[in-house]
Every structure is written in structure tokens, then in C-alpha cells.
Design a protein around this motif. Structure first.
Motif, PDB file in Angstrom:
ATOM      1  N   VAL A  46       0.878  -1.153   0.000  1.00 28.20           N
ATOM      2  CA  VAL A  46       0.000   0.000   0.000  1.00 28.20           C
ATOM      3  C   VAL A  46       0.918   1.206   0.000  1.00 28.20           C
ATOM      4  CG1 VAL A  46      -1.700   1.334   1.300  1.00 28.20           C
ATOM      5  CG2 VAL A  46      -1.887  -1.163   1.202  1.00 28.20           C
ATOM      6  N   GLY A  47       0.691   2.115  -0.942  1.00 27.44           N
ATOM      7  CA  GLY A  47       1.564   3.279  -1.030  1.00 27.44           C
ATOM      8  C   GLY A  47       0.908   4.442  -1.747  1.00 27.44           C
ATOM      9  N   VAL A  48       1.562   5.586  -1.660  1.00 35.49           N
ATOM     10  CA  VAL A  48       1.091   6.821  -2.284  1.00 35.49           C
ATOM     11  C   VAL A  48       1.935   7.087  -3.528  1.00 35.49           C
ATOM     12  CG1 VAL A  48       0.818   9.315  -1.978  1.00 35.49           C
ATOM     13  CG2 VAL A  48       0.317   7.763  -0.081  1.00 35.49           C
ATOM     14  N   ALA A  49       1.278   7.380  -4.634  1.00 35.14           N
ATOM     15  CA  ALA A  49       1.973   7.713  -5.884  1.00 35.14           C
ATOM     16  C   ALA A  49       2.534   9.126  -5.757  1.00 35.14           C
ATOM     17  CB  ALA A  49       1.018   7.612  -7.065  1.00 35.14           C
ATOM     18  N   ASP A  50       3.830   9.214  -5.496  1.00 35.26           N
ATOM     19  CA  ASP A  50       4.484  10.518  -5.322  1.00 35.26           C
ATOM     20  C   ASP A  50       4.746  11.219  -6.644  1.00 35.26           C
ATOM     21  OD1 ASP A  50       4.600  10.530  -2.568  1.00 35.26           O
ATOM     22  OD2 ASP A  50       6.587   9.616  -2.487  1.00 35.26           O
ATOM     23  N   ASP A  51       5.081  10.444  -7.662  1.00 37.25           N
ATOM     24  CA  ASP A  51       5.450  11.041  -8.945  1.00 37.25           C
ATOM     25  C   ASP A  51       4.993  10.121 -10.070  1.00 37.25           C
ATOM     26  OD1 ASP A  51       6.665  12.836 -10.754  1.00 37.25           O
ATOM     27  OD2 ASP A  51       8.524  11.675 -10.750  1.00 37.25           O
ATOM     28  N   VAL A  52       4.203  10.667 -10.975  1.00 36.08           N
ATOM     29  CA  VAL A  52       3.752   9.926 -12.153  1.00 36.08           C
ATOM     30  C   VAL A  52       4.397  10.608 -13.351  1.00 36.08           C
ATOM     31  CG1 VAL A  52       1.761   9.188 -13.502  1.00 36.08           C
ATOM     32  CG2 VAL A  52       1.582   9.331 -11.014  1.00 36.08           C
ATOM     33  N   ASP A  53       5.354   9.936 -13.969  1.00 29.88           N
ATOM     34  CA  ASP A  53       6.190  10.537 -15.002  1.00 29.88           C
ATOM     35  C   ASP A  53       6.035   9.806 -16.334  1.00 29.88           C
ATOM     36  OD1 ASP A  53       8.106  12.133 -16.211  1.00 29.88           O
ATOM     37  OD2 ASP A  53       9.789  10.944 -15.458  1.00 29.88           O
ATOM     38  N   PRO A  54       5.190  10.351 -17.236  1.00 26.24           N
ATOM     39  CA  PRO A  54       5.026   9.691 -18.538  1.00 26.24           C
ATOM     40  C   PRO A  54       6.245   9.886 -19.426  1.00 26.24           C
ATOM     41  CG  PRO A  54       3.742  11.710 -18.462  1.00 26.24           C
ATOM     42  CD  PRO A  54       4.362  11.533 -17.095  1.00 26.24           C
ATOM     43  N   ASP A  55       6.546   8.870 -20.211  1.00 27.04           N
ATOM     44  CA  ASP A  55       7.578   8.959 -21.234  1.00 27.04           C
ATOM     45  C   ASP A  55       6.899   9.589 -22.447  1.00 27.04           C
ATOM     46  OD1 ASP A  55       9.530   8.634 -23.117  1.00 27.04           O
ATOM     47  OD2 ASP A  55       9.422   6.452 -23.169  1.00 27.04           O
ATOM     48  N   TRP A  56       7.138  10.862 -22.685  1.00 29.20           N
ATOM     49  CA  TRP A  56       6.386  11.605 -23.706  1.00 29.20           C
ATOM     50  C   TRP A  56       6.566  11.047 -25.107  1.00 29.20           C
ATOM     51  CZ3 TRP A  56       2.567  14.264 -22.013  1.00 29.20           C
ATOM     52  CH2 TRP A  56       2.620  14.800 -20.742  1.00 29.20           C
ATOM     53  N   PHE A  57       7.676  10.373 -25.359  1.00 27.67           N
ATOM     54  CA  PHE A  57       7.919   9.850 -26.695  1.00 27.67           C
ATOM     55  C   PHE A  57       7.667   8.354 -26.792  1.00 27.67           C
ATOM     56  CE2 PHE A  57      10.637  13.604 -26.208  1.00 27.67           C
ATOM     57  CZ  PHE A  57      10.058  14.396 -27.180  1.00 27.67           C
ATOM     58  N   GLY A  58       7.343   7.731 -25.689  1.00 24.49           N
ATOM     59  CA  GLY A  58       7.089   6.293 -25.676  1.00 24.49           C
ATOM     60  C   GLY A  58       5.681   6.005 -25.197  1.00 24.49           C
ATOM     61  N   SER A  59       5.474   4.772 -24.794  1.00 23.32           N
ATOM     62  CA  SER A  59       4.131   4.362 -24.401  1.00 23.32           C
ATOM     63  C   SER A  59       4.040   3.989 -22.926  1.00 23.32           C
ATOM     64  CB  SER A  59       3.693   3.180 -25.261  1.00 23.32           C
ATOM     65  OG  SER A  59       4.607   2.111 -25.098  1.00 23.32           O
ATOM     66  N   GLN A  60       5.096   4.277 -22.165  1.00 22.65           N
ATOM     67  CA  GLN A  60       5.109   3.864 -20.769  1.00 22.65           C
ATOM     68  C   GLN A  60       5.067   5.050 -19.807  1.00 22.65           C
ATOM     69  OE1 GLN A  60       8.581   1.366 -20.445  1.00 22.65           O
ATOM     70  NE2 GLN A  60       7.391  -0.437 -20.982  1.00 22.65           N
ATOM     71  N   VAL A  61       4.703   4.740 -18.565  1.00 16.95           N
ATOM     72  CA  VAL A  61       4.683   5.712 -17.484  1.00 16.95           C
ATOM     73  C   VAL A  61       5.482   5.120 -16.332  1.00 16.95           C
ATOM     74  CG1 VAL A  61       3.218   6.926 -15.822  1.00 16.95           C
ATOM     75  CG2 VAL A  61       2.411   6.566 -18.146  1.00 16.95           C
ATOM     76  N   GLU A  62       6.334   5.928 -15.742  1.00 17.60           N
ATOM     77  CA  GLU A  62       7.092   5.512 -14.565  1.00 17.60           C
ATOM     78  C   GLU A  62       6.424   6.141 -13.347  1.00 17.60           C
ATOM     79  OE1 GLU A  62      11.382   6.734 -13.662  1.00 17.60           O
ATOM     80  OE2 GLU A  62      11.582   4.954 -14.945  1.00 17.60           O
ATOM     81  N   VAL A  63       6.116   5.319 -12.340  1.00 16.69           N
ATOM     82  CA  VAL A  63       5.419   5.799 -11.151  1.00 16.69           C
ATOM     83  C   VAL A  63       6.271   5.504  -9.922  1.00 16.69           C
ATOM     84  CG1 VAL A  63       3.279   5.715  -9.823  1.00 16.69           C
ATOM     85  CG2 VAL A  63       3.228   5.242 -12.275  1.00 16.69           C
ATOM     86  N   ASN A  64       6.543   6.547  -9.134  1.00 21.82           N
ATOM     87  CA  ASN A  64       7.294   6.395  -7.885  1.00 21.82           C
ATOM     88  C   ASN A  64       6.304   6.378  -6.723  1.00 21.82           C
ATOM     89  OD1 ASN A  64       9.867   6.548  -9.171  1.00 21.82           O
ATOM     90  ND2 ASN A  64       9.578   8.753  -9.324  1.00 21.82           N
ATOM     91  N   PHE A  65       6.412   5.378  -5.870  1.00 13.81           N
ATOM     92  CA  PHE A  65       5.521   5.220  -4.724  1.00 13.81           C
ATOM     93  C   PHE A  65       6.296   5.358  -3.423  1.00 13.81           C
ATOM     94  CE2 PHE A  65       3.467   2.726  -8.040  1.00 13.81           C
ATOM     95  CZ  PHE A  65       2.139   3.095  -7.915  1.00 13.81           C
ATOM     96  N   ALA A  66       5.670   6.002  -2.439  1.00 14.64           N
ATOM     97  CA  ALA A  66       6.139   5.979  -1.059  1.00 14.64           C
ATOM     98  C   ALA A  66       5.373   4.844  -0.384  1.00 14.64           C
ATOM     99  CB  ALA A  66       5.864   7.303  -0.372  1.00 14.64           C
ATOM    100  N   VAL A  67       6.080   3.792   0.002  1.00 11.33           N
ATOM    101  CA  VAL A  67       5.438   2.597   0.560  1.00 11.33           C
ATOM    102  C   VAL A  67       5.022   2.866   2.006  1.00 11.33           C
ATOM    103  CG1 VAL A  67       5.777   0.167   1.142  1.00 11.33           C
ATOM    104  CG2 VAL A  67       6.748   1.098  -0.963  1.00 11.33           C
ATOM    105  N   GLU A  68       3.738   2.603   2.294  1.00 10.31           N
ATOM    106  CA  GLU A  68       3.224   2.774   3.653  1.00 10.31           C
ATOM    107  C   GLU A  68       3.162   1.444   4.400  1.00 10.31           C
ATOM    108  OE1 GLU A  68      -0.491   4.869   3.441  1.00 10.31           O
ATOM    109  OE2 GLU A  68       0.516   6.771   3.023  1.00 10.31           O
ATOM    110  N   SER A  69       2.787   0.372   3.705  1.00  9.47           N
ATOM    111  CA  SER A  69       2.755  -0.945   4.338  1.00  9.47           C
ATOM    112  C   SER A  69       3.016  -2.012   3.283  1.00  9.47           C
ATOM    113  CB  SER A  69       1.424  -1.196   5.046  1.00  9.47           C
ATOM    114  OG  SER A  69       0.358  -1.192   4.128  1.00  9.47           O
TER     115      SER A  69
END
Length: 154
Positions: A46-69
Motif C-alpha cells: 500500500v503506497g502513495v503515488a508521489d510522482d507519475v512521469d510519462p515517457d512523452w515519446f514512448g508508451s510507458q509511465v514511470e510511477v514512484n511510490f512511497a510505501v506505507e505498508s
């Protein structure tokens, strides 16, 4: 080219130009029956999405989570996962600030993995509208430039 025909061509281009921007892809992502997603996951937390960073030239998104549990595995205090940009490509649309129950394998998570939004974060409901109108304006500018070039050339 006669003036009347040129005007009809310009009007036709201006009317038809936004159609490719307005069309949506017709892909589909179908998930099989997944009664217990934690069994298939290498890591679950269980975590909070701190940063949602799309790859503007590709088809993927990188998501950074702060883990709570931690529910399974050893993800650490923060986790970076990759997913596809849209749900039609089996991606899960994470929102910055949202709290999620996340299931992942090999650093990736998908809409079929059983991820759950537990509480909302920042409201990004206007993002698709901004992308649509920005794309439409771009296409109209290209068409207007092309029409201007055609008119000056003849």
C-alpha cells in the motif's frame, strides 16, 4: 485552380482536420479471472503515488511510490514501477497523491494485476481535455499553414 474550388478545398481541410485528433484508438485490454492478485504478485504494498512521469515519446509511465505498508515481498520505503500510458494498452492510470494497493512483478504493474485506488490524490480530470484541444489546435495550425502555402504558391 479556380478561386471557388480553392475556397471549397480550404473549407474542407478546416472541417476534416480535427478528425484524426478526435479519434480514439480501438485497442482493448481484457483481463482473465483474477480472484486473488496477491498470489501472482512478487511484490504487493500500500503506497502513495508521489510522482507519475510519462515517457512523452514512448508508451510507458514511470510511477514512484512511497510505501506505507508491505503486503508481500520486500519493496523498501519507495518503489518505482512501470506501466503503460493508457488502460487500452493494459496500463493502470495512477494519479499523483493517490493512495493505492499495488501488485507488481519484475518492476511492472498492469490494469489486470488487481491494483486498487484506496483514496484519491490530485484531480487530473482535465488532462484528457487539455490533450485533445492542444492536439486539435496543433493540427489546425498545420492545416492553416499548408493552406496559406498553397494559396500563396498559386
Amino acid at each position: 485552380m479556380t478561386l471557388h474550388l480553392r475556397r471549397v478545398l480550404v473549407l474542407l481541410l478546416l472541417v476534416l482536420a480535427p478528425i484524426p485528433v478526435a479519434a480514439r484508438p480501438a485497442w482493448a485490454c481484457s483481463c482473465g479471472d483474477n480472484p486473488n492478485p496477491i498470489e501472482r504478485a512478487e511484490v504487493a504494498f500500500v503506497g502513495v503515488a508521489d510522482d507519475v512521469d510519462p515517457d512523452w515519446f514512448g508508451s510507458q509511465v514511470e510511477v514512484n511510490f512511497a510505501v506505507e505498508s508491505v503486503l508481500k515481498g520486500a519493496p523498501g520505503r519507495s518503489v518505482t514501477l512501470v506501466t503503460m500510458k493508457d488502460s487500452a494498452s493494459c496500463g493502470y492510470e495512477f494519479v499523483e497523491g493517490g493512495k493505492y494497493r499495488v501488485y507488481a512483478n519484475a518492476g511492472e504493474t498492469w490494469s489486470c494485476d488487481g491494483n486498487e485506488l484506496l483514496s484519491t490524490g490530485h484531480d487530473v480530470s482535465d488532462r484528457p481535455r487539455v490533450i485533445f484541444w492542444g492536439g486539435t489546435a496543433f493540427v489546425l495550425l498545420l492545416v492553416a499553414g499548408g493552406v496559406t502555402w498553397l494559396i500563396r504558391r498559386s
